[in-house]
Design a protein around this motif. Structure first.
Motif, PDB file in Angstrom:
ATOM      1  N   ALA A 185       0.786  -0.967  -0.107  1.00  0.00           N
ATOM      2  CA  ALA A 185       0.073  -0.085  -0.121  1.00  0.00           C
ATOM      3  C   ALA A 185       0.919   1.291  -0.192  1.00  0.00           C
ATOM      4  CB  ALA A 185      -0.966  -0.068   1.127  1.00  0.00           C
ATOM      5  N   CYS A 186       0.255   2.448  -0.096  1.00  0.00           N
ATOM      6  CA  CYS A 186       0.963   3.580  -0.044  1.00  0.00           C
ATOM      7  C   CYS A 186       0.120   4.864   0.474  1.00  0.00           C
ATOM      8  CB  CYS A 186       1.331   4.093  -1.564  1.00  0.00           C
ATOM      9  SG  CYS A 186       2.226   5.661  -1.585  1.00  0.00           S
ATOM     10  N   VAL A 187       0.556   5.496   1.526  1.00  0.00           N
ATOM     11  CA  VAL A 187      -0.269   6.739   1.922  1.00  0.00           C
ATOM     12  C   VAL A 187       0.503   7.923   1.298  1.00  0.00           C
ATOM     13  CG1 VAL A 187      -0.739   8.046   4.125  1.00  0.00           C
ATOM     14  CG2 VAL A 187      -0.582   5.272   4.077  1.00  0.00           C
ATOM     15  N   SER A 188      -0.339   8.767   0.571  1.00  0.00           N
ATOM     16  CA  SER A 188       0.042   9.948   0.006  1.00  0.00           C
ATOM     17  C   SER A 188      -0.719  11.049   0.739  1.00  0.00           C
ATOM     18  CB  SER A 188      -0.288   9.966  -1.566  1.00  0.00           C
ATOM     19  OG  SER A 188       0.329   9.133  -2.099  1.00  0.00           O
ATOM     20  N   GLU A 196       4.674  17.380   0.916  1.00  0.00           N
ATOM     21  CA  GLU A 196       4.355  16.079   0.358  1.00  0.00           C
ATOM     22  C   GLU A 196       4.964  14.987   0.964  1.00  0.00           C
ATOM     23  OE1 GLU A 196       3.794  14.152  -3.955  1.00  0.00           O
ATOM     24  OE2 GLU A 196       3.483  16.243  -3.913  1.00  0.00           O
ATOM     25  N   GLU A 197       4.208  13.810   1.340  1.00  0.00           N
ATOM     26  CA  GLU A 197       5.045  12.662   1.804  1.00  0.00           C
ATOM     27  C   GLU A 197       4.180  11.569   0.787  1.00  0.00           C
ATOM     28  OE1 GLU A 197       6.249  10.759   5.809  1.00  0.00           O
ATOM     29  OE2 GLU A 197       4.122  10.783   5.509  1.00  0.00           O
ATOM     30  N   ASN A 198       4.870  10.342   0.434  1.00  0.00           N
ATOM     31  CA  ASN A 198       4.308   9.173   0.097  1.00  0.00           C
ATOM     32  C   ASN A 198       5.199   7.963   0.495  1.00  0.00           C
ATOM     33  OD1 ASN A 198       2.646  10.001  -2.548  1.00  0.00           O
ATOM     34  ND2 ASN A 198       4.480  11.233  -2.657  1.00  0.00           N
ATOM     35  N   ALA A 199       4.130   7.445   1.570  1.00  0.00           N
ATOM     36  CA  ALA A 199       4.812   6.433   2.493  1.00  0.00           C
ATOM     37  C   ALA A 199       4.321   5.131   1.882  1.00  0.00           C
ATOM     38  CB  ALA A 199       4.487   6.483   3.916  1.00  0.00           C
ATOM     39  N   ARG A 200       5.352   4.257   1.289  1.00  0.00           N
ATOM     40  CA  ARG A 200       5.077   3.023   0.729  1.00  0.00           C
ATOM     41  C   ARG A 200       5.612   1.709   1.648  1.00  0.00           C
ATOM     42  NH1 ARG A 200       7.569   6.473  -2.589  1.00  0.00           N
ATOM     43  NH2 ARG A 200       6.155   7.312  -4.358  1.00  0.00           N
TER      44      ARG A 200
END
Length: 230
Positions: A185-188, A196-200
């Motif tokens: 999954a990814c939390v944007s 901005e952050e994209n946690a994968r």
């Protein structure tokens, strides 16, 4: 100059970075007789930044049923409206569908401009398959929430959700329980903004990450579909 014959324009607005507004969107907003806004205070700030001075009218989920017929009647009389939401494209998890449906039913014309929306950048940023995907919007807060999640257990397409910061942990935990903790999954969050952050990672890894990292801002959650070979 506004397009002839169009009664209602759906105009995307920036989701964060104010530069993400198209030249055509500015042109339509400057030309429309009335701008319908989800929150006139939020939209007022944007219009002031763009140096646009047009009549602004509130249109949101709490008043749309009461106002939609009057708006259609005004369009029949020749007024041209532009609908905007607080951020992104109108009618995507925001008010708009009811008005669009009634305008079309009245034999009038609607046109949606291309522009900013949070779900597509989040989907592409995630690194998950994007050739086929399903947009689920916001999960129900209470009633029907578990049923909706259970119905997605066999979904093989990538899934995109909108979520609020104070419910994200609950959602990650529930999805991990239903889909398995190893589902990618990814939390944007705060897309197009300074932080901005994209946690994968896996759902379990994301739960662990957000136990120690504060959650703020607008959030899009992208989740891999079920492996059809599993």
């Amino acid at each position: 100059m506004i397009d002839q014959g169009i009664n209602l324009f759906l105009v995307p607005t920036p989701i964060g970075n104010l530069k993400d507004i198209t030249l055509r969107a500015i042109e339509i907003l400057k030309s429309a007789d009335v701008i319908l806004a989800e929150d006139t205070r939020t939209s007022g700030s944007l219009l002031k930044h763009l140096e646009i001075s047009r009549p602004l009218q509130s249109y949101h989920i709490f008043n749309e049923h009461k106002t939609v017929q009057r708006l259609v009647d005004r369009m029949k009389a020749g007024e041209v409206f532009a609908l905007i939401s607080d951020a992104g494209t109108p009618a995507i998890s925001d008010p708009g569908f009811l008005l669009i449906r009634e305008v079309l039913a009245a034999g009038l014309d609607v046109q949606c401009l291309p522009g900013a929306t949070a779900l597509i950048p989040a989907l592409i940023n995630s690194g998950l398959p994007n050739d086929r995907f399903v947009f689920e919007g916001f999960l129900p807060h209470k009633k029907g929430r578990k049923t909706r999640i259970d119905n997605l257990m066999e979904e093989v397409r990538t899934m995109v959700f909108y979520e609020s910061p104070h419910r994200l942990m609950k959602t990650l935990e529930q999805l991990a329980e239903a889909f398995g903790p190893d589902r990618q999954a990814c939390v944007s969050r705060e897309l197009t903004k300074l932080h901005e952050e994209n946690a994968r990672g896996t759902l379990a890894e994301l739960v662990e990450y957000y136990q120690t990292n504060p959650l703020k801002g607008e959030i899009v959650l992208t989740v891999a579909g079920k492996n059809p070979k599993a």
